[in-house]
Design a protein around this motif. Structure first.
Motif, mmCIF file in Angstrom:
data_model
loop_
_atom_site.group_PDB
_atom_site.id
_atom_site.type_symbol
_atom_site.label_atom_id
_atom_site.label_comp_id
_atom_site.label_asym_id
_atom_site.label_seq_id
_atom_site.Cartn_x
_atom_site.Cartn_y
_atom_site.Cartn_z
ATOM 1 N N UNK A 114 11.628 6.374 11.988
ATOM 2 C CA UNK A 114 10.876 7.535 12.934
ATOM 3 C C UNK A 114 11.638 8.746 12.615
ATOM 4 N N UNK A 115 12.740 8.801 11.941
ATOM 5 C CA UNK A 115 13.299 10.235 11.400
ATOM 6 C C UNK A 115 12.611 10.578 10.125
ATOM 7 N N UNK A 116 12.149 9.979 9.213
ATOM 8 C CA UNK A 116 11.524 10.381 8.225
ATOM 9 C C UNK A 116 10.161 10.830 8.677
ATOM 10 N N UNK A 117 9.492 10.016 9.661
ATOM 11 C CA UNK A 117 8.043 10.681 10.316
ATOM 12 C C UNK A 117 8.316 11.794 11.157
ATOM 13 N N UNK A 118 9.564 11.999 11.674
ATOM 14 C CA UNK A 118 9.685 13.171 12.199
ATOM 15 C C UNK A 118 9.601 14.282 11.230
ATOM 16 N N UNK A 119 10.018 14.203 10.231
ATOM 17 C CA UNK A 119 10.026 15.424 9.179
ATOM 18 C C UNK A 119 8.683 15.580 8.773
ATOM 19 N N UNK A 120 8.075 14.377 8.675
ATOM 20 C CA UNK A 120 6.568 14.543 8.208
ATOM 21 C C UNK A 120 5.763 15.416 9.130
ATOM 22 N N UNK A 121 5.785 14.920 10.572
ATOM 23 C CA UNK A 121 5.210 15.641 11.362
ATOM 24 C C UNK A 121 5.571 17.163 11.435
ATOM 25 N N UNK A 122 6.962 17.379 11.682
ATOM 26 C CA UNK A 122 7.313 18.714 11.350
ATOM 27 C C UNK A 122 6.992 19.873 10.226
ATOM 28 N N UNK A 123 6.914 19.071 9.155
ATOM 29 C CA UNK A 123 6.289 19.734 7.912
ATOM 30 C C UNK A 123 4.793 19.989 7.914
ATOM 31 N N UNK A 124 4.153 19.041 8.553
ATOM 32 C CA UNK A 124 2.502 19.078 8.399
ATOM 33 C C UNK A 124 2.117 20.261 9.547
ATOM 34 N N UNK A 125 3.022 20.386 10.696
ATOM 35 C CA UNK A 125 2.712 21.458 11.532
ATOM 36 C C UNK A 125 3.023 22.789 10.944
ATOM 37 N N UNK A 126 4.199 22.705 10.216
ATOM 38 C CA UNK A 126 4.539 24.302 9.683
ATOM 39 C C UNK A 126 3.735 24.601 8.581
ATOM 40 N N UNK A 127 3.061 23.459 7.958
ATOM 41 C CA UNK A 127 2.198 23.937 6.959
ATOM 42 C C UNK A 127 0.945 24.552 7.227
ATOM 43 N N UNK A 128 0.605 24.629 8.386
ATOM 44 C CA UNK A 128 -0.638 25.186 9.117
ATOM 45 C C UNK A 128 -0.371 26.700 8.996
ATOM 46 N N UNK A 129 -1.439 27.711 8.794
ATOM 47 C CA UNK A 129 -1.470 28.877 9.095
ATOM 48 C C UNK A 129 -0.928 29.485 10.142
ATOM 49 N N UNK A 130 -0.098 30.462 10.454
ATOM 50 C CA UNK A 130 0.614 30.936 11.637
ATOM 51 C C UNK A 130 -0.505 31.513 12.386
ATOM 52 N N UNK A 131 -1.649 32.036 11.890
ATOM 53 C CA UNK A 131 -2.517 32.728 12.573
ATOM 54 C C UNK A 131 -3.315 31.691 13.500
ATOM 55 N N UNK A 132 -3.224 30.378 12.970
ATOM 56 C CA UNK A 132 -3.850 29.557 14.035
ATOM 57 C C UNK A 132 -3.275 29.379 15.588
ATOM 58 N N UNK A 133 -1.766 29.247 15.373
ATOM 59 C CA UNK A 133 -1.208 29.362 16.990
ATOM 60 C C UNK A 133 -1.517 30.814 17.554
ATOM 61 N N UNK A 134 -1.388 31.829 16.686
ATOM 62 C CA UNK A 134 -1.276 33.284 17.188
ATOM 63 C C UNK A 134 -2.448 33.405 17.814
ATOM 64 N N UNK A 135 -3.749 32.976 17.209
ATOM 65 C CA UNK A 135 -4.988 33.315 17.670
ATOM 66 C C UNK A 135 -5.238 32.317 18.941
ATOM 67 N N UNK A 136 -4.676 31.183 18.957
ATOM 68 C CA UNK A 136 -5.215 30.571 20.283
ATOM 69 C C UNK A 136 -4.146 30.837 21.252
ATOM 70 N N UNK A 137 -3.075 31.514 21.340
ATOM 71 C CA UNK A 137 -2.234 32.014 22.216
ATOM 72 C C UNK A 137 -3.115 33.465 22.672
#
Length: 302
Positions: free
Chosen positions: A152-175
Motif C-alpha cells: 500500500x505504501x509503494x502503491x501510494x507513491x505510484x499514485x502520487x507520481x502518476x498524478x504529479x506527472x500530468x501537466x499542471x494545466x490540466x488542474x488549472x484549466x478545470x478549476x
C-alpha cells in the motif's frame, strides 16, 4: 531513420550488433547445454522423477493445488486491501492540508522502509499475542498484513507520481471553469493518471504474488512454494522437478497478469482516443450541484 532518442545505425554498428547477438546466442546455448548435461549426469532428468506430475493426480491434488489456492487467496486479499488504501494514501500526500499530508507521508515512508518479511513477522506476533485468531489462520493473516502495509505504501507513491506527472494545466484549466479541487481530482486527474500508472501498478501486483512465498519460508504458511518443498521431501528429495513445476506455475500466473494489464492499458488508450470527451458547462453545473448542501473541505488530496 533517426529519432529523438538515438541516431540511426550505420553499417559498422549493424554488423557489430549482429556479431554480439550471435556471440550471445552461442554462449546461451553453451550454458543451456551444460545445465542439461549436468542434470542428466545427476539423474535429475529421469522419467521417474517427473512421472508423478504427468501421469497421476496425487501430487497436484495433495500439494500443488492446495498451495496454489493459498497463494492466490493471500495475494487476492492483499491486492483488494492494498490498492484502495494505497490510492487514499497517495492522494492524501497531495493534500493542501498539513494535518492530512504529514501523517500520510509518515505512514508511507515508514512502512515503505521496512522489509516486507519483517512486517509479516511482526504481524504474526501481533495476532498471536493480542488477538483470538486461531493458530491455523495466523500465518495467512500475518502474510496479508505484511503485504498490505508494504505494498500500500509503494502503491501510494505510484499514485502520487502518476498524478504529479500530468501537466499542471490540466488542474488549472478545470478549476478555471468552476470545478473544485476534489472534483478536479476525481473527474480530471485520476482518470488520466490511471493509464500512466497501470504498468507500475501491475509490476507491484506481480511482486505481491511472488512475496507470498516469504510466508511459506518463515511463517509456515502453506503456500505454493512451501507445498513444493513438502512435496519434494515426500517424493524422495525430488527437488529439481518439484521446484521446476512450481516455477512454471508462477511464470504462468505472472504472465497472465501482465498480459491482462497490457490488454487493459491498450483498451483504455483506445477509448480515450475515440471518445474525445470534453467537460462542458452542463457537466460543470451538475458536478457543482451534486455537492450543494454539504460542507466541502477543499484540498488536492481530497
Amino acid at each position: 531513420m533517426s529519432s529523438i532518442l538515438y541516431d540511426a545505425q550505420g553499417p559498422r554498428a549493424k554488423r557489430r550488433n549482429v556479431l554480439f547477438t550471435a556471440l550471445f546466442l552461442v554462449a546461451f546455448a553453451a550454458v543451456l547445454w551444460w545445465v542439461i548435461s549436468t542434470l542428466a549426469d545427476k539423474g535429475q532428468l529421469e522419467w521417474a522423477k517427473w512421472e508423478m506430475f504427468f501421469t497421476g493426480t496425487e501430487a497436484w491434488s495433495t500439494y500443488i493445488w492446495p498451495g496454489l489456492q493459498n497463494t492466490l487467496k493471500a495475494a487476492a486479499l492483499a491486492v483488494i486491501i492494498a490498492m484502495p488504501l494505497g490510492a487514499v494514501l497517495g492522494i492524501a500526500r497531495l493534500s493542501d492540508h498539513a494535518w492530512v499530508r504529514v501523517p500520510a507521508s509518515i505512514v508511507v515512508e515508514f512502512f515503505r522502509s521496512i522489509p516486507v518479511l519483517v512486517l509479516m513477522i511482526f504481524g504474526l506476533a501481533l495476532f498471536s499475542e493480542y488477538t483470538s485468531v486461531s493458530s491455523d489462520d495466523r500465518p495467512l493473516y500475518a502474510v496479508v498484513t505484511g503485504l498490505v502495509l508494504y505494498n500500500a505504501s509503494v502503491l501510494a507513491e505510484i499514485v502520487r507520481a502518476g498524478i504529479l506527472a500530468l501537466p499542471r494545466g490540466q488542474a488549472e484549466s478545470a478549476m478555471a471553469i468552476g470545478l473544485r479541487k476534489g472534483q478536479v481530482m476525481r473527474s480530471i486527474l485520476l482518470p488520466q493518471a490511471v493509464t500512466a500508472m497501470l504498468p507500475a501498478i501491475v509490476s507491484q501486483l506481480v511482486v505481491i504474488v511472488k512475496d507470498t512465498a516469504l510466508g511459506g519460508a518463515v511463517l509456515t504458511f502453506s503456500e505454493l512454494l512451501a507445498s513444493a518443498n513438502t512435496m519434494s521431501a515426500y517424493y524422495g528429495a525430488n527437488t529439481i522437478a518439484s521446484f521446476t513445476i512450481v516455477a512454471v506455475i508462477f511464470i504462468a500466473l505472472n504472465f497472465a497478469l501482465t498480459s491482462f494489464a497490457s490488454w487493459l492499458e491498450a483498451r483504455l488508450r483506445r477509448s480515450k482516443k475515440s471518445t474525445g470527451a470534453v467537460v462542458g458547462a452542463e457537466e460543470v453545473t451538475d458536478l457543482n450541484a451534486a455537492e450543494v448542501g454539504g460542507t466541502y473541505k477543499t484540498g488536492a488530496g481530497q
